[in-house]
Design a protein around this motif. Structure first.
Motif, PDB file in Angstrom:
ATOM      1  N   VAL A  58       0.624  -1.124  -0.142  1.00  0.00           N
ATOM      2  CA  VAL A  58       0.126  -0.251  -0.385  1.00  0.00           C
ATOM      3  C   VAL A  58       0.885   1.091   0.245  1.00  0.00           C
ATOM      4  O   VAL A  58       2.332   1.140   0.327  1.00  0.00           O
ATOM      5  CB  VAL A  58      -0.489  -0.009   1.793  1.00  0.00           C
ATOM      6  N   THR A  59       0.771   2.525  -0.963  1.00  0.00           N
ATOM      7  CA  THR A  59       1.825   2.594  -1.103  1.00  0.00           C
ATOM      8  C   THR A  59       0.534   4.573  -1.323  1.00  0.00           C
ATOM      9  O   THR A  59      -0.059   4.848  -2.330  1.00  0.00           O
ATOM     10  CB  THR A  59       2.703   3.028  -2.606  1.00  0.00           C
ATOM     11  N   PRO A  80     -14.137 -11.925  -5.749  1.00  0.00           N
ATOM     12  CA  PRO A  80     -15.174 -13.124  -6.160  1.00  0.00           C
ATOM     13  C   PRO A  80     -14.390 -14.047  -5.480  1.00  0.00           C
ATOM     14  O   PRO A  80     -15.648 -15.066  -5.080  1.00  0.00           O
ATOM     15  CB  PRO A  80     -14.333 -13.279  -7.343  1.00  0.00           C
ATOM     16  N   GLY A  81     -13.199 -14.416  -4.821  1.00  0.00           N
ATOM     17  CA  GLY A  81     -12.670 -15.576  -4.717  1.00  0.00           C
ATOM     18  C   GLY A  81     -12.452 -15.264  -2.406  1.00  0.00           C
ATOM     19  O   GLY A  81     -12.016 -16.112  -2.181  1.00  0.00           O
ATOM     20  N   GLY A  82     -12.973 -13.713  -2.509  1.00  0.00           N
ATOM     21  CA  GLY A  82     -12.998 -13.668  -0.965  1.00  0.00           C
ATOM     22  C   GLY A  82     -11.898 -12.331  -0.780  1.00  0.00           C
ATOM     23  O   GLY A  82     -12.415 -11.708  -1.240  1.00  0.00           O
ATOM     24  N   THR A  83     -11.949 -12.367   0.715  1.00  0.00           N
ATOM     25  CA  THR A  83     -10.840 -10.872   1.163  1.00  0.00           C
ATOM     26  C   THR A  83      -9.327 -11.178   0.892  1.00  0.00           C
ATOM     27  O   THR A  83      -8.933 -12.166   1.921  1.00  0.00           O
ATOM     28  CB  THR A  83     -11.639 -10.997   2.811  1.00  0.00           C
ATOM     29  N   SER A  84      -8.738 -10.654   1.306  1.00  0.00           N
ATOM     30  CA  SER A  84      -7.202 -10.504   0.910  1.00  0.00           C
ATOM     31  C   SER A  84      -7.169 -10.436   2.554  1.00  0.00           C
ATOM     32  O   SER A  84      -7.491 -10.033   2.884  1.00  0.00           O
ATOM     33  CB  SER A  84      -6.954  -8.999   0.609  1.00  0.00           C
ATOM     34  N   ASN A  85      -6.031 -11.219   2.720  1.00  0.00           N
ATOM     35  CA  ASN A  85      -4.782 -10.476   3.835  1.00  0.00           C
ATOM     36  C   ASN A  85      -4.666  -9.078   4.063  1.00  0.00           C
ATOM     37  O   ASN A  85      -5.035  -8.705   2.980  1.00  0.00           O
ATOM     38  CB  ASN A  85      -2.991 -10.968   3.288  1.00  0.00           C
ATOM     39  N   GLY A  86      -4.618  -8.647   5.315  1.00  0.00           N
ATOM     40  CA  GLY A  86      -4.479  -7.182   5.250  1.00  0.00           C
ATOM     41  C   GLY A  86      -3.252  -6.603   5.735  1.00  0.00           C
ATOM     42  O   GLY A  86      -2.303  -7.327   5.553  1.00  0.00           O
ATOM     43  N   VAL A  87      -3.560  -5.493   5.016  1.00  0.00           N
ATOM     44  CA  VAL A  87      -1.833  -4.810   5.172  1.00  0.00           C
ATOM     45  C   VAL A  87      -1.687  -3.220   5.226  1.00  0.00           C
ATOM     46  O   VAL A  87      -2.537  -2.636   5.356  1.00  0.00           O
ATOM     47  CB  VAL A  87      -1.041  -5.153   3.173  1.00  0.00           C
ATOM     48  N   THR A 107      -0.982  -3.056  -4.349  1.00  0.00           N
ATOM     49  CA  THR A 107      -0.552  -4.099  -5.253  1.00  0.00           C
ATOM     50  C   THR A 107      -0.712  -5.195  -4.985  1.00  0.00           C
ATOM     51  O   THR A 107      -0.443  -5.409  -4.003  1.00  0.00           O
ATOM     52  CB  THR A 107       1.337  -3.446  -5.752  1.00  0.00           C
ATOM     53  N   GLY A 108      -0.532  -5.760  -5.592  1.00  0.00           N
ATOM     54  CA  GLY A 108      -0.429  -7.161  -5.422  1.00  0.00           C
ATOM     55  C   GLY A 108      -1.542  -8.166  -6.165  1.00  0.00           C
ATOM     56  O   GLY A 108      -0.944  -7.804  -7.453  1.00  0.00           O
ATOM     57  N   THR A 109      -1.919  -9.248  -6.354  1.00  0.00           N
ATOM     58  CA  THR A 109      -2.434 -10.178  -7.390  1.00  0.00           C
ATOM     59  C   THR A 109      -4.328 -10.519  -7.371  1.00  0.00           C
ATOM     60  O   THR A 109      -4.599 -10.482  -5.956  1.00  0.00           O
ATOM     61  CB  THR A 109      -1.865 -11.727  -7.194  1.00  0.00           C
ATOM     62  N   GLY A 110      -4.504 -11.074  -7.888  1.00  0.00           N
ATOM     63  CA  GLY A 110      -6.182 -11.523  -8.507  1.00  0.00           C
ATOM     64  C   GLY A 110      -7.143 -10.338  -7.689  1.00  0.00           C
ATOM     65  O   GLY A 110      -8.192 -10.189  -7.274  1.00  0.00           O
ATOM     66  N   SER A 160      -8.520   8.128  11.555  1.00  0.00           N
ATOM     67  CA  SER A 160      -7.140   8.271  12.303  1.00  0.00           C
ATOM     68  C   SER A 160      -6.296   6.746  12.628  1.00  0.00           C
ATOM     69  O   SER A 160      -7.672   6.383  13.730  1.00  0.00           O
ATOM     70  CB  SER A 160      -7.925   9.540  13.522  1.00  0.00           C
ATOM     71  N   GLY A 161      -4.818   7.172  13.209  1.00  0.00           N
ATOM     72  CA  GLY A 161      -4.816   5.907  13.330  1.00  0.00           C
ATOM     73  C   GLY A 161      -4.576   4.784  12.447  1.00  0.00           C
ATOM     74  O   GLY A 161      -4.524   4.958  11.382  1.00  0.00           O
ATOM     75  N   THR A 162      -4.249   3.536  12.921  1.00  0.00           N
ATOM     76  CA  THR A 162      -3.783   2.799  11.537  1.00  0.00           C
ATOM     77  C   THR A 162      -4.638   1.806  11.722  1.00  0.00           C
ATOM     78  O   THR A 162      -5.067   1.109  12.874  1.00  0.00           O
ATOM     79  CB  THR A 162      -2.460   2.061  12.547  1.00  0.00           C
ATOM     80  N   VAL A 163      -5.002   1.262  10.296  1.00  0.00           N
ATOM     81  CA  VAL A 163      -6.026   0.700   9.975  1.00  0.00           C
ATOM     82  C   VAL A 163      -5.590  -0.820   9.257  1.00  0.00           C
ATOM     83  O   VAL A 163      -4.192  -0.185   8.014  1.00  0.00           O
ATOM     84  CB  VAL A 163      -7.095   1.093   9.254  1.00  0.00           C
ATOM     85  N   GLN A 164      -6.380  -0.776   8.888  1.00  0.00           N
ATOM     86  CA  GLN A 164      -5.785  -2.967   7.671  1.00  0.00           C
ATOM     87  C   GLN A 164      -6.200  -2.682   6.781  1.00  0.00           C
ATOM     88  O   GLN A 164      -7.954  -2.407   7.080  1.00  0.00           O
ATOM     89  CB  GLN A 164      -6.206  -4.232   8.767  1.00  0.00           C
ATOM     90  N   VAL A 165      -5.498  -2.485   5.573  1.00  0.00           N
ATOM     91  CA  VAL A 165      -6.465  -2.622   4.250  1.00  0.00           C
ATOM     92  C   VAL A 165      -6.915  -3.852   4.043  1.00  0.00           C
ATOM     93  O   VAL A 165      -6.055  -3.948   3.326  1.00  0.00           O
ATOM     94  CB  VAL A 165      -5.358  -1.783   3.152  1.00  0.00           C
ATOM     95  N   THR A 166      -8.211  -3.796   3.168  1.00  0.00           N
ATOM     96  CA  THR A 166      -8.283  -4.866   2.258  1.00  0.00           C
ATOM     97  C   THR A 166      -9.362  -4.704   1.148  1.00  0.00           C
ATOM     98  O   THR A 166      -9.751  -3.662   0.936  1.00  0.00           O
ATOM     99  CB  THR A 166      -8.778  -5.997   3.531  1.00  0.00           C
TER     100      THR A 166
END
Length: 75
Positions: free
Chosen positions: A7-8, A68-75, A23-26, A58-64
Motif C-alpha cells: 500500500v503506497t 469473487p474469491g474472498g477477502t485479501s490478507n490485510g496490509v 499492489t498485489g494479485t487477483g 485516524s490511526g493505523t488501519v488494515q487495508v483489504t
C-alpha cells in the motif's frame, strides 16, 4: 482470492482524500476496498493494481480487497 502485497503511501491526513496505490494479485473483479471497516472508492487498474481514495479516519488501519474469491490478507 486477492492477495495484497503493498500500500503506497502508507499514511496520509486524517481528513482522507489521499490517492493510494494497492499492489498485489487477483484484483480482477474486485468488489470492495476497505480501510479498516470503512469502504473506499476505488478503480481496478489491472489484475495487480488498484487505485483507491482513502476515507477520513485516524490511526493505523488494515487495508483489504474483496473479490469473487474472498477477502485479501490485510496490509
Amino acid at each position: 482470492m486477492p492477495t495484497l502485497t503493498s500500500v503506497t503511501p502508507t499514511s496520509g491526513p486524517t481528513a482522507g482524500g489521499t490517492t493510494v496505490t494497492l499492489t498485489g494479485t487477483g484484483f480482477t473483479g474486485a468488489t470492495a476496498v476497505r480501510f479498516g471497516a470503512t469502504p473506499a472508492s476505488f478503480v481496478v487498474n489491472s489484475a495487480t493494481q488498484i487505485t483507491a481514495t482513502a476515507p477520513a479516519g485516524s490511526g493505523t488501519v488494515q487495508v483489504t480487497v474483496t473479490g469473487p474469491g474472498g477477502t485479501s490478507n490485510g496490509v
